[in-house]
Design a protein around this motif. Structure first.
Motif, PDB file in Angstrom:
ATOM      1  N   LEU A   1       4.609  13.892  -4.642  1.00  0.00           N
ATOM      2  CA  LEU A   1       4.809  13.397  -3.280  1.00  0.00           C
ATOM      3  C   LEU A   1       3.589  13.766  -2.451  1.00  0.00           C
ATOM      4  CD1 LEU A   1       6.621  12.079  -1.142  1.00  0.00           C
ATOM      5  CD2 LEU A   1       7.614  14.342  -0.709  1.00  0.00           C
ATOM      6  N   THR A   2       2.956  12.763  -1.847  1.00  0.00           N
ATOM      7  CA  THR A   2       1.760  12.980  -1.036  1.00  0.00           C
ATOM      8  C   THR A   2       2.066  12.671   0.425  1.00  0.00           C
ATOM      9  OG1 THR A   2       0.941  10.696  -1.208  1.00  0.00           O
ATOM     10  CG2 THR A   2       0.391  12.228  -3.012  1.00  0.00           C
ATOM     11  N   ASP A   3       1.037  12.717   1.270  1.00  0.00           N
ATOM     12  CA  ASP A   3       1.205  12.394   2.682  1.00  0.00           C
ATOM     13  C   ASP A   3       1.315  10.893   2.930  1.00  0.00           C
ATOM     14  OD1 ASP A   3       1.158  15.034   3.414  1.00  0.00           O
ATOM     15  OD2 ASP A   3      -0.950  15.056   4.020  1.00  0.00           O
ATOM     16  N   GLU A   4       0.996  10.091   1.918  1.00  0.00           N
ATOM     17  CA  GLU A   4       1.059   8.630   2.070  1.00  0.00           C
ATOM     18  C   GLU A   4       2.507   8.173   2.278  1.00  0.00           C
ATOM     19  OE1 GLU A   4      -1.654   6.507   2.039  1.00  0.00           O
ATOM     20  OE2 GLU A   4      -2.711   8.411   2.161  1.00  0.00           O
TER      21      GLU A   4
ATOM     22  N   ILE B   1      17.978   5.043  -0.041  1.00  0.00           N
ATOM     23  CA  ILE B   1      16.580   4.644   0.124  1.00  0.00           C
ATOM     24  C   ILE B   1      15.995   5.397   1.308  1.00  0.00           C
ATOM     25  CG2 ILE B   1      14.983   2.730   0.536  1.00  0.00           C
ATOM     26  CD1 ILE B   1      17.149   0.836  -0.554  1.00  0.00           C
ATOM     27  N   GLY B   2      15.015   6.247   1.040  1.00  0.00           N
ATOM     28  CA  GLY B   2      14.372   7.008   2.104  1.00  0.00           C
ATOM     29  C   GLY B   2      12.878   6.745   2.122  1.00  0.00           C
ATOM     30  N   LEU B   3      12.281   6.823   3.305  1.00  0.00           N
ATOM     31  CA  LEU B   3      10.842   6.681   3.459  1.00  0.00           C
ATOM     32  C   LEU B   3      10.281   7.963   4.063  1.00  0.00           C
ATOM     33  CD1 LEU B   3       8.186   4.978   3.465  1.00  0.00           C
ATOM     34  CD2 LEU B   3       8.794   4.306   5.799  1.00  0.00           C
ATOM     35  N   THR B   4       9.300   8.559   3.381  1.00  0.00           N
ATOM     36  CA  THR B   4       8.620   9.727   3.933  1.00  0.00           C
ATOM     37  C   THR B   4       7.201   9.347   4.344  1.00  0.00           C
ATOM     38  OG1 THR B   4       7.772  10.483   1.791  1.00  0.00           O
ATOM     39  CG2 THR B   4       9.925  11.320   2.475  1.00  0.00           C
ATOM     40  N   ILE B   5       6.737   9.941   5.436  1.00  0.00           N
ATOM     41  CA  ILE B   5       5.347   9.842   5.872  1.00  0.00           C
ATOM     42  C   ILE B   5       4.869  11.260   6.137  1.00  0.00           C
ATOM     43  CG2 ILE B   5       3.755   8.965   7.629  1.00  0.00           C
ATOM     44  CD1 ILE B   5       5.632   6.584   8.016  1.00  0.00           C
ATOM     45  N   LYS B   6       3.781  11.645   5.501  1.00  0.00           N
ATOM     46  CA  LYS B   6       3.294  13.029   5.538  1.00  0.00           C
ATOM     47  C   LYS B   6       4.386  13.993   5.057  1.00  0.00           C
ATOM     48  CE  LYS B   6      -0.183  12.192   9.081  1.00  0.00           C
ATOM     49  NZ  LYS B   6      -0.719  12.546  10.420  1.00  0.00           N
ATOM     50  N   LYS B   7       5.122  13.538   4.044  1.00  0.00           N
ATOM     51  CA  LYS B   7       6.186  14.300   3.374  1.00  0.00           C
ATOM     52  C   LYS B   7       7.409  14.559   4.264  1.00  0.00           C
ATOM     53  CE  LYS B   7       2.806  16.656   0.433  1.00  0.00           C
ATOM     54  NZ  LYS B   7       2.231  17.943   0.000  1.00  0.00           N
ATOM     55  N   VAL B   8       7.489  13.882   5.391  1.00  0.00           N
ATOM     56  CA  VAL B   8       8.627  14.027   6.298  1.00  0.00           C
ATOM     57  C   VAL B   8       9.472  12.754   6.240  1.00  0.00           C
ATOM     58  CG1 VAL B   8       9.354  14.325   8.693  1.00  0.00           C
ATOM     59  CG2 VAL B   8       7.344  15.557   7.830  1.00  0.00           C
ATOM     60  N   PRO B   9      10.777  12.853   5.947  1.00  0.00           N
ATOM     61  CA  PRO B   9      11.629  11.664   5.956  1.00  0.00           C
ATOM     62  C   PRO B   9      11.710  11.050   7.359  1.00  0.00           C
ATOM     63  CG  PRO B   9      12.685  13.461   4.762  1.00  0.00           C
ATOM     64  CD  PRO B   9      11.500  14.052   5.469  1.00  0.00           C
TER      65      PRO B   9
ATOM     66  N   ASP C   1       0.810  -1.216   0.000  1.00  0.00           N
ATOM     67  CA  ASP C   1       0.000   0.000   0.000  1.00  0.00           C
ATOM     68  C   ASP C   1       0.849   1.274   0.000  1.00  0.00           C
ATOM     69  OD1 ASP C   1       0.955  -0.611   2.525  1.00  0.00           O
ATOM     70  OD2 ASP C   1      -0.734   0.333   3.572  1.00  0.00           O
ATOM     71  N   HIS C   2       2.178   1.142  -0.028  1.00  0.00           N
ATOM     72  CA  HIS C   2       3.043   2.315  -0.043  1.00  0.00           C
ATOM     73  C   HIS C   2       3.212   2.863  -1.464  1.00  0.00           C
ATOM     74  CE1 HIS C   2       5.251   1.533   4.046  1.00  0.00           C
ATOM     75  NE2 HIS C   2       3.939   1.523   4.144  1.00  0.00           N
ATOM     76  N   LYS C   3       3.604   4.141  -1.553  1.00  0.00           N
ATOM     77  CA  LYS C   3       3.907   4.768  -2.832  1.00  0.00           C
ATOM     78  C   LYS C   3       5.413   4.681  -3.094  1.00  0.00           C
ATOM     79  CE  LYS C   3      -0.373   6.229  -3.068  1.00  0.00           C
ATOM     80  NZ  LYS C   3      -1.356   5.607  -3.968  1.00  0.00           N
ATOM     81  N   PHE C   4       5.798   4.893  -4.365  1.00  0.00           N
ATOM     82  CA  PHE C   4       7.203   4.765  -4.738  1.00  0.00           C
ATOM     83  C   PHE C   4       7.596   5.862  -5.727  1.00  0.00           C
ATOM     84  CE2 PHE C   4       5.783   0.699  -3.297  1.00  0.00           C
ATOM     85  CZ  PHE C   4       6.855   0.189  -2.578  1.00  0.00           C
ATOM     86  N   ILE C   5       8.742   6.497  -5.455  1.00  0.00           N
ATOM     87  CA  ILE C   5       9.311   7.493  -6.356  1.00  0.00           C
ATOM     88  C   ILE C   5      10.782   7.153  -6.554  1.00  0.00           C
ATOM     89  CG2 ILE C   5       9.931   9.932  -6.655  1.00  0.00           C
ATOM     90  CD1 ILE C   5       7.497  10.676  -4.981  1.00  0.00           C
ATOM     91  N   GLY C   6      11.208   7.022  -7.803  1.00  0.00           N
ATOM     92  CA  GLY C   6      12.600   6.686  -8.089  1.00  0.00           C
ATOM     93  C   GLY C   6      13.186   7.588  -9.157  1.00  0.00           C
ATOM     94  N   GLU C   7      14.489   7.749  -9.125  1.00  0.00           N
ATOM     95  CA  GLU C   7      15.145   8.633 -10.092  1.00  0.00           C
ATOM     96  C   GLU C   7      14.933   8.156 -11.521  1.00  0.00           C
ATOM     97  OE1 GLU C   7      19.424  10.774 -10.987  1.00  0.00           O
ATOM     98  OE2 GLU C   7      19.418   8.936  -9.804  1.00  0.00           O
TER      99      GLU C   7
END
Length: 271
Positions: A83-86, A111-119, A66-72
């Motif tokens: 980038l959302t709050d998810e 590899i970083g994980l953000t929640i509510k746009k905060v790493p 259920d997580h989102k993914f953004i890659g270069e």
């Protein structure tokens, strides 16, 4: 695998596993002939970049559907993802491709994980030097399991500063970049260009560097992991002009807290 004390532990374990697997691929490709493509005038991409991103995403998706993914590389091929709050994994599969190609060993997977746009979770792994930097918000940051702490330099003139020239080659940008560097050469001990924003941030966290800044880096995949690692080592991450750090803006600076104000003043004078 999850901890009742900190549910982010499960995320960290999965990210470390993914980084180690990608690291094996980078290490193998490091000593082989590379197939190189250009993403711009001086920006490079190899088959290893693409394969590592696929590997990391596939590994993480097995655990967190259920997580989102953004890659270069995904962004380069298909366009930007908002980038959302998810919960969102933000990945640079090979930071330092320009050095990977000729065999210069200052490369990493970030590899970083953000929640509510905060790493909240960060893993940066240099498989050539076998250095694993990790951080969980509120739980500290580490290098190969040993706690990290930023430097205690309190004078700008004593500081080692890292920056980058970037990949933009228009005259206006180059002049602004070199003017800042010229100005700082009179104000810090020395300047380094390592070619990896993620590893520069880890350099701040480990006390190897005292200040870093970069303007116009590729995207959030360059800094999402490093931000957590710096802050959990007692450092500060901010906009070079002194404003609050914004993950959606491609400007970042980091230092120990003692020299932040002096750096910002010097940066504004140089800008």
């Amino acid at each position: 695998m999850a901890s009742h004390d900190n549910p982010h532990n499960e995320f960290l374990v999965a990210a470390i596993d993914a980084a180690k697997k990608a690291g094996e691929m980078i290490r193998k490709g490091f000593y082989q002939t590379k197939t190189v493509e250009h993403k711009g005038l001086v920006d490079l991409v190899t088959e290893t970049d693409k394969a590592c991103e696929d590997l990391v995403f596939n590994h993480l998706k097995q655990h967190f559907l259920d997580h989102k993914f953004i890659g270069e590389e995904t962004t380069a091929a298909y366009g930007a993802t908002e980038l959302t709050d998810e919960p969102t994994w933000i990945v640079n599969p090979l930071d330092g491709t320009t050095k990977f190609v000729p065999g210069f060993p200052f490369v990493c997977v970030s590899i970083g994980l953000t929640i509510k746009k905060v790493p909240v979770v960060g893993v940066v792994y240099n498989p050539i030097m076998d250095e694993l930097f990790t951080g969980i918000r509120g739980k500290g940051s580490f290098l190969n399991g040993n706690p990290l702490k930023v430097s205690s330099k309190d004078e700008l003139l004593k500081c080692l500063l890292a920056t980058e020239a970037g990949t933009t080659r228009d005259k206006l940008t180059i002049d602004a970049t070199t003017n800042r560097i010229n100005s700082f050469l009179f104000k810090v001990r020395s300047i380094r260009m390592s070619g990896s924003c993620a590893l520069n941030l880890c350099g701040i966290a480990s006390g190897r560097l005292d200040i870093m800044y970069e303007i116009g880096y590729g995207g959030p995949w360059d800094i999402a992991a490093g931000v957590v690692i710096v802050e959990e080592a007692g450092g500060v991450v901010f906009d070079p002009y002194g404003d609050k750090f914004d993950i959606s803006v491609t400007r970042v600076a980091a230092s120990n807290p003692l020299v932040k104000d002096a750096f910002v003043e010097a940066f504004k004078q140089a800008a």
